[in-house]
Write a protein that holds these residues in place. Structure first.
Motif, PDB file in Angstrom:
ATOM      1  N   GLY A  99     118.234  33.882  67.409  1.00  0.00           N
ATOM      2  CA  GLY A  99     118.413  35.300  67.135  1.00  0.00           C
ATOM      3  C   GLY A  99     117.768  35.754  65.848  1.00  0.00           C
ATOM      4  N   PHE A 100     116.878  34.953  65.287  1.00  0.00           N
ATOM      5  CA  PHE A 100     116.239  35.302  64.013  1.00  0.00           C
ATOM      6  C   PHE A 100     115.414  36.584  64.147  1.00  0.00           C
ATOM      7  N   LYS A 101     115.692  37.546  63.263  1.00  0.00           N
ATOM      8  CA  LYS A 101     114.962  38.817  63.271  1.00  0.00           C
ATOM      9  C   LYS A 101     114.432  39.155  61.875  1.00  0.00           C
ATOM     10  N   GLY A 102     114.427  38.181  60.988  1.00  0.00           N
ATOM     11  CA  GLY A 102     113.991  38.416  59.618  1.00  0.00           C
ATOM     12  C   GLY A 102     112.485  38.337  59.472  1.00  0.00           C
ATOM     13  N   VAL A 103     112.062  38.049  58.261  1.00  0.00           N
ATOM     14  CA  VAL A 103     110.633  37.993  57.947  1.00  0.00           C
ATOM     15  C   VAL A 103     110.284  36.584  57.478  1.00  0.00           C
ATOM     16  N   VAL A 104     109.058  36.145  57.780  1.00  0.00           N
ATOM     17  CA  VAL A 104     108.559  34.832  57.349  1.00  0.00           C
ATOM     18  C   VAL A 104     107.423  35.071  56.361  1.00  0.00           C
ATOM     19  N   TYR A 105     107.520  34.456  55.184  1.00  0.00           N
ATOM     20  CA  TYR A 105     106.481  34.603  54.166  1.00  0.00           C
ATOM     21  C   TYR A 105     105.730  33.291  53.991  1.00  0.00           C
ATOM     22  N   ALA A 106     104.410  33.365  54.000  1.00  0.00           N
ATOM     23  CA  ALA A 106     103.557  32.193  53.750  1.00  0.00           C
ATOM     24  C   ALA A 106     102.201  32.708  53.281  1.00  0.00           C
ATOM     25  N   THR A 107     101.438  31.849  52.625  1.00  0.00           N
ATOM     26  CA  THR A 107     100.087  32.238  52.223  1.00  0.00           C
ATOM     27  C   THR A 107      99.168  32.204  53.444  1.00  0.00           C
ATOM     28  N   GLU A 108      98.036  32.890  53.346  1.00  0.00           N
ATOM     29  CA  GLU A 108      97.081  32.941  54.458  1.00  0.00           C
ATOM     30  C   GLU A 108      96.592  31.553  54.889  1.00  0.00           C
ATOM     31  N   PRO A 109      96.151  30.666  53.946  1.00  0.00           N
ATOM     32  CA  PRO A 109      95.725  29.334  54.376  1.00  0.00           C
ATOM     33  C   PRO A 109      96.857  28.542  55.033  1.00  0.00           C
ATOM     34  N   THR A 110      98.082  28.679  54.490  1.00  0.00           N
ATOM     35  CA  THR A 110      99.208  27.952  55.079  1.00  0.00           C
ATOM     36  C   THR A 110      99.402  28.358  56.532  1.00  0.00           C
ATOM     37  N   MET A 111      99.332  29.659  56.805  1.00  0.00           N
ATOM     38  CA  MET A 111      99.519  30.115  58.180  1.00  0.00           C
ATOM     39  C   MET A 111      98.390  29.618  59.085  1.00  0.00           C
ATOM     40  N   GLN A 112      97.152  29.729  58.623  1.00  0.00           N
ATOM     41  CA  GLN A 112      96.020  29.325  59.464  1.00  0.00           C
ATOM     42  C   GLN A 112      95.974  27.813  59.677  1.00  0.00           C
ATOM     43  N   MET A 113      96.308  27.053  58.633  1.00  0.00           N
ATOM     44  CA  MET A 113      96.328  25.592  58.778  1.00  0.00           C
ATOM     45  C   MET A 113      97.482  25.162  59.682  1.00  0.00           C
ATOM     46  N   ALA A 114      98.614  25.845  59.555  1.00  0.00           N
ATOM     47  CA  ALA A 114      99.745  25.536  60.432  1.00  0.00           C
ATOM     48  C   ALA A 114      99.384  25.825  61.883  1.00  0.00           C
ATOM     49  N   ARG A 115      98.606  26.881  62.098  1.00  0.00           N
ATOM     50  CA  ARG A 115      98.143  27.194  63.452  1.00  0.00           C
ATOM     51  C   ARG A 115      97.365  26.002  64.040  1.00  0.00           C
ATOM     52  N   GLN A 116      96.511  25.391  63.196  1.00  0.00           N
ATOM     53  CA  GLN A 116      95.735  24.235  63.675  1.00  0.00           C
ATOM     54  C   GLN A 116      96.647  23.043  63.990  1.00  0.00           C
ATOM     55  N   PHE A 117      97.610  22.783  63.113  1.00  0.00           N
ATOM     56  CA  PHE A 117      98.548  21.682  63.350  1.00  0.00           C
ATOM     57  C   PHE A 117      99.314  21.893  64.665  1.00  0.00           C
ATOM     58  N   MET A 118      99.861  23.113  64.830  1.00  0.00           N
ATOM     59  CA  MET A 118     100.651  23.400  66.027  1.00  0.00           C
ATOM     60  C   MET A 118      99.795  23.339  67.284  1.00  0.00           C
ATOM     61  N   THR A 119      98.578  23.896  67.204  1.00  0.00           N
ATOM     62  CA  THR A 119      97.683  23.904  68.365  1.00  0.00           C
ATOM     63  C   THR A 119      97.319  22.485  68.767  1.00  0.00           C
ATOM     64  N   GLU A 120      97.022  21.629  67.788  1.00  0.00           N
ATOM     65  CA  GLU A 120      96.691  20.236  68.102  1.00  0.00           C
ATOM     66  C   GLU A 120      97.855  19.556  68.799  1.00  0.00           C
ATOM     67  N   LEU A 121      99.056  19.747  68.256  1.00  0.00           N
ATOM     68  CA  LEU A 121     100.244  19.110  68.818  1.00  0.00           C
ATOM     69  C   LEU A 121     100.474  19.579  70.258  1.00  0.00           C
ATOM     70  N   ALA A 122     100.434  20.898  70.466  1.00  0.00           N
ATOM     71  CA  ALA A 122     100.666  21.448  71.802  1.00  0.00           C
ATOM     72  C   ALA A 122      99.575  21.020  72.785  1.00  0.00           C
ATOM     73  N   THR A 123      98.333  20.936  72.312  1.00  0.00           N
ATOM     74  CA  THR A 123      97.223  20.514  73.179  1.00  0.00           C
ATOM     75  C   THR A 123      97.407  19.076  73.623  1.00  0.00           C
ATOM     76  N   TYR A 124      97.768  18.192  72.699  1.00  0.00           N
ATOM     77  CA  TYR A 124      98.000  16.786  73.049  1.00  0.00           C
ATOM     78  C   TYR A 124      99.071  16.665  74.131  1.00  0.00           C
ATOM     79  N   VAL A 125     100.151  17.432  73.988  1.00  0.00           N
ATOM     80  CA  VAL A 125     101.260  17.348  74.943  1.00  0.00           C
ATOM     81  C   VAL A 125     100.860  17.935  76.294  1.00  0.00           C
ATOM     82  N   GLU A 126     100.136  19.061  76.285  1.00  0.00           N
ATOM     83  CA  GLU A 126      99.817  19.755  77.530  1.00  0.00           C
ATOM     84  C   GLU A 126      98.745  19.055  78.357  1.00  0.00           C
TER      85      GLU A 126
END
Length: 632
Positions: A99-126
């Motif tokens: 039910g989280f409806k708040g805000v998430v704060y991160a720097t631009e590189p952190t968000m973009q690098m996290a996107r790569q980490f998550m995408t790699e993980l999801a791709t390996y599984v899928e």
């Protein structure tokens, strides 16, 4: 909420997901002791577990240990502060499935690098999906009777399947990017500021502060000189609370010596005609390894040896590392203005020495030359193309696998691949704070109270004599452990209040001493969005002020200052009181009026009038006294 990490090491309980269908892993025997230990129930259990080298692994859909949220209603969490891309991998489970409806704060590189980490993980599984969902082994009764490493699984009943690409996109759309030293308000109650932590590109320490209190969250910090922007210490100083976490996972090793050892082992293997396999993440230290290893190979006369980088996100990560120039160290930044790429891997790619592929089927077989060095994911050895290379090279002792990521115990990671003939090297490279660096940093920052994990106050297991490998501070740090609720010793004592210009224009300050003036005011205190404002009271009729309950506000005046004895005596004489005797006492004066049977005692902070009962005299004295004092 501070960070949102995934306890990804728990997937070591699972059997690796092979890239090739005919992998040896698919032929491992089911756990034979299941029927013997659990009877009829054991027959079904044996289909969930496979055995390799006296160890048992779960043969089913990979599930991940997400943050434990049983004690928290996520709908009540207003903000999540992210310190680095590796501490963000569980965020889709929070934003998309609670039910989280708040805000998430991160720097631009952190968000973009996290996107790569998550995408790699999801791709390996899928790309290599499993259909069997294994739940029987999670029963507490069965779990405590299972062999290692499954027996050590932490709360597996709460584990969840990997998120999808759709979840990743939805999650990252809720992230608000911030810059270093940019202040963001949390509903007016607090302000948060991200500061460079020096650990990886865009990684942050956070300062959470009101006008008068300050809490610092120091996580994933490095004081070493590597490619990210260096740590910003000044705003962290003199905080009320400092929460210190994410210290080095390898306190007995030095990152510089480990990088040197890594390069030497790789070069020796290549000289002997073998191949080198490096299980790695697609970011972070991997970029430093490209730089250091290519330089070492040049010095050894091995410049023609190819390096292969295999990851579903390799194109993106190599590109992003070159466009985040403002988040890099000064040395890397200065190269951009020459102009040169900040990282040497751009040149290595153009020269053909570093070749990158999304997977082993992405043209790699047409370009593959040995001996070579392969960087591939995933460092857990449970996912990704690294599994294929272990199957390919594992039977030859001339080949070497080098572990550089400290997140996974390498012997446990290799468990399903035993017996393994290839040489194994462990060169963990962890640039986060060592205990000596942490103690030095705390002394420089001087927090009022330090908060750390209880494990940081004890030497490493098996080395009780290493008392230098602990966090030291006076007063002794507060400690926390899993499942414990801690009350931090910081309370709001003051608030800032703004006065509206309309009310401010009615004030008439009186100077009470050089440089100091005071005034009285009457106003209405308005509290909105956690901000306090004084406004003029509502008025009804000319000069009449009305309270919220309808009652009339009576004007008040306050007396102040020191009574001038001579002026007071002269005023009494004017009122017809002539028989006045003044005596000096220890810290004031006593005025005696014999004719009126009255004694007036004047002290530095008070005046007492004692008269014989004549009310008219008492009122006359009171009014005369008030005239001789200043009023607000």
């Amino acid at each position: 909420m501070l960070d949102c990490a995934l306890d990804i090491a728990q997937i070591l309980s699972y059997l690796p997901v092979p890239v090739v269908a005919r992998s040896r892993l698919n032929k491992l025997a089911h756990w034979l002791l299941a029927t013997e230990k659990f009877g009829k129930q054991g027959e079904e259990l044996s289909h969930e577990l496979r055995e390799c080298g006296n160890r048992v692994f779960v043969d089913g859909v990979l599930e991940f240990a997400t943050p434990e949220l049983g004690m928290v209603d996520m709908a009540q969490v207003d903000a999540i502060l992210i310190s680095s891309c590796t501490n963000m991998l569980a965020l889709p489970y929070i934003t998309e499935y609670t039910g989280f409806k708040g805000v998430v704060y991160a720097t631009e590189p952190t968000m973009q690098m996290a996107r790569q980490f998550m995408t790699e993980l999801a791709t390996y599984v899928e790309r290599c999906p499993r259909t069997r969902v294994c739940n029987m082994w999670k029963s507490e009764e069965i779990l405590r009777s299972l062999p290692m490493p499954v027996r050590d699984a932490v709360n597996p009943s709460t584990w969840k399947k990997c998120y999808s690409m759709h979840d990743i996109a939805g999650c990252l759309s809720k992230v608000q990017c911030v810059g270093f030293n940019e202040k963001r308000g949390i509903f007016g109650a607090l302000k948060v500021t991200a500061l460079s932590s020096g650990y990886c590109i865009g990684s942050s320490n956070w300062v959470i502060h009101s006008e008068y209190e300050k809490v610092c969250y120091v996580a994933g910090t490095s004081t070493l000189t590597t490619h990210p922007k260096p740590i910003d210490q000044v705003p962290l100083k003199n905080s009320d609370i400092m929460i210190l976490c994410c210290l080095t996972q390898t306190p007995l090793t030095n990152p510089d010596s480990m990088i040197g050892e890594f390069c030497v082992n790789a070069a020796v293997t290549i000289k002997n005609g073998g191949n080198v396999l490096v299980p790695c993440y697609p970011l972070g230290v991997t970029f430093d390894l490209f730089e250091c290893l290519s330089g070492h190979l040049d010095s050894c006369g091995l410049s023609t040896v190819p390096m292969y980088f295999v990851s579903p996100v390799c194109d993106s990560t190599l590109a992003y590392s070159n466009i985040f120039a403002e988040w890099l160290s000064h040395v890397k930044q200065s190269k951009v203005y020459l102009p040169e790429p900040p990282f040497p891997h751009a040149e290595l790619v153009s020269l053909g020495r570093l070749r990158h592929y999304a997977n082993i089927h992405d043209g790699l077989q047409n370009d593959f030359k040995t001996p070579c060095i392969v960087f591939a994911g995933h460092p857990s050895l449970r996912l990704g193309d690294v599994i294929h290379f272990i199957d390919l090279w594992g039977k030859s002792p001339t080949n070497t696998i080098i572990f550089t990521e400290p997140d996974f115990p390498y012997l446990e990671a290799l468990g399903p691949f035993q017996p393994l003939q290839m040489r194994v090297c462990y060169c963990p490279i962890d640039t986060s704070l060592s205990f000596a660096q942490a103690n030095k940093l705390v002394k420089e920052l001087r927090p009022t109270q330090l908060v750390v994990s209880e494990t940081y106050l004890l030497p490493p297991a098996g080395m009780p004599q290493r008392t230098d490998l602990v966090v030291e501070w006076d007063p002794p740090p507060m400690t926390y452990k899993r499942g414990e609720i801690l009350t931090l010793p910081v309370k709001r004592k003051f608030e800032n209040i703004e006065i509206t210009p309309e009310l401010a224009s009615t004030l008439d300050p009186v100077e009470v001493k050089p440089g100091a003036a005071i005034t009285m005011l009457t106003g209405s205190l308005v509290v909105k969005d956690n901000k306090y404002t004084l406004e003029p009271l509502r008025k009804r009729g000319k000069g009449i002020k009305i309270e919220s309950d309808g009652s009339i506000v009576q004007p008040k005046s306050y007396i102040w200052g020191t009574l001038n004895i001579k002026m007071f005596v002269d005023s009494l004489t004017e009122q017809g009181i002539t028989d006045i005797k003044v005596e000096e006492s220890g810290d004031g004066s006593i005025i005696h009026l014999p004719n009126d049977d009255t004694l007036i005692q004047i002290e530095s902070g008070s005046t007492h009038i004692m008269c014989g009962g004549d009310e008219t005299v008492r009122i006359k004295l009171r009014d005369t006294l008030l005239k001789c004092l200043q009023k607000l």
